[in-house]
Design a protein around this motif. Structure first.
Motif: not given
Lengths: 183, 136
Positions: A103-108, A146-147
Motif C-alpha cells: 500500500x502507498x498513497x496512490x492505492x493498494x 485499489x486506487x
C-alpha cells in the motif's frame, strides 16, 4: 440502497486483514435467473461468480478504506487475478479473508482467500442440530488492486463527498463493532 | 534478491513482472517496447508495476522503496510553465530529464507532445531505473 455482498465482518486486524462472510439464501431473487448443473445433471440456482468478485472487492475495499479512516475514495481499479473452483449455492456460506499486500498513497494491492462452509455437510456427518461436522474449505483466490482516486496520476478532480463509503455501509461496520473506524 | 544483479538478471525479472502485471507474452516484452503503446499499460498498471518491482528487488537488509512520482512523474501537465499548447516547454523537458534520468529523450525532444509522453516509458527505461536504484 447500495448493493452489499457481504453480510458481516467477523475479524479485523488494523491495516492488515479483514474477514467477512456472505450467507447465500434461496430467497435472493437473482439466484432464480442463474442456473448451473449439479452432480446429477439437474439445474440448480447458483450465485453468479461476478457477485463473488464483488464480495471480495467489498471486503478488501473496506479494509483498504479503514487504513485512513475512510477519508480516501477507494475504487476497485484492477482484478489482477481471480479463481473460484465451485458454483456457490443456497445453504452455503462464503468467507472472504482479505489482506493488504502492499500500500502507498496512490492505492493498494490485496490478496483474498475465498472459503466455503456447506451447511448441508452437517446433515451428512452430524446430528442435524449443529454445524459441527461442517468444515471451511478454500475454494478460490482473488488479487485486487485499489486506487485512491483523489491521488490519481493525471490530477483529475472528483467530488469532495466520499461517495464510496456512504452512510449505509456503516451498518455493516456497526454490526461488527467497528463503527469507530469510520471517524 | 541479491543487490549485485547483472543487466540480464534485472531484465529477466522485469520481463517476468511485466508479463504478470500486463498479461502479455514474453516475446512481446522487448527492450524498446513502450509500456503504454506496445504493452497496453494503463494508469493503475503503473502502481501494480511499482509494487511488484518493490517486492521483487527488496531484501531484508535493503528495502527497494519507490517514492510516489519517482518512477513516473505526476501532475506535470497542469503547470503552464512546463506545458504550453500541449507540448513540453524547455523547462518542462529539463524537469523530465531531472526526474526521469532513466528515459531516452532523443526522439521525443522533437515532438514534446504531452499526449505522447507516456510512450517514453519503455522496458529498457524501467530496467535502467532498477539498475540505478540498486547501484545507489
Amino acid at each position: 440502497m447500495r448493493w452489499m455482498w457481504i453480510d458481516a465482518i467477523t475479524h479485523h486486524e488494523p491495516n492488515a486483514r479483514m474477514v467477512a462472510v456472505k450467507n447465500i439464501s434461496m430467497a435472493e431473487e437473482h439466484l432464480h435467473d442463474h442456473f448451473a448443473q449439479d452432480e446429477s445433471g439437474a439445474a440448480c440456482p447458483v450465485m453468479p461468480t461476478s457477485l463473488v468478485v464483488e464480495g471480495t472487492a467489498q471486503t478488501a475495499g473496506i479494509l483498504v478504506g479503514s487504513v485512513h479512516g475512510f477519508r480516501e475514495k477507494v475504487i476497485l481499479a484492477k482484478i489482477s487475478s481471480f479463481r473460484l473452483d465451485i458454483d456457490p449455492r443456497p445453504g452455503q456460506t462464503l468467507r472472504y479473508d482479505a489482506r493488504i499486500e502492499r500500500m502507498d498513497a496512490s492505492g493498494a494491492s490485496t490478496e483474498t482467500v475465498i472459503s466455503v462452509l456447506d451447511h448441508s455437510d452437517a446433515a451428512a456427518g452430524g446430528d442435524g442440530a449443529s454445524d459441527a461436522a461442517a468444515q471451511w474449505r478454500e475454494v478460490g483466490r482473488s488479487s485486487l488492486m485499489f486506487s485512491h482516486i483523489d491521488q490519481n496520476r493525471s490530477g483529475l478532480q472528483f467530488p469532495k463527498e466520499n461517495f464510496v463509503f456512504s452512510e449505509n455501509f456503516r451498518t455493516i461496520l456497526r454490526s461488527a463493532g467497528l463503527e469507530g473506524l469510520a471517524s | 534478491m541479491s543487490q549485485t544483479l547483472t543487466h540480464e538478471e534485472i531484465y529477466e525479472s522485469v520481463r517476468e513482472i511485466l508479463c504478470d502485471a500486463l498479461g502479455v507474452d514474453e516475446d512481446e516484452v522487448t527492450p524498446e517496447a513502450s509500456l503504454t503503446k506496445d504493452l497496453g499499460a494503463e494508469s493503475i498498471d503503473f502502481l501494480d508495476i511499482n509494487f511488484k518491482v518493490e517486492k521483487k528487488f527488496s531484501t531484508p537488509e535493503k528495502p527497494f522503496k519507490i517514492n510516489q512520482g519517482e518512477l513516473f512523474p505526476e501532475n506535470l501537465t497542469s503547470d503552464p510553465s512546463l506545458v504550453k499548447d500541449g507540448k513540453f516547454t524547455d523547462a518542462g523537458m529539463e524537469l523530465l530529464r531531472t526526474k526521469m534520468p532513466h528515459v531516452d529523450y532523443s526522439a521525443f525532444d522533437a515532438d514534446r507532445s504531452v499526449d505522447n509522453v507516456s510512450e517514453l516509458f519503455t522496458v529498457k527505461s524501467l530496467c535502467d531505473f532498477v539498475g540505478r536504484k540498486l547501484a545507489n
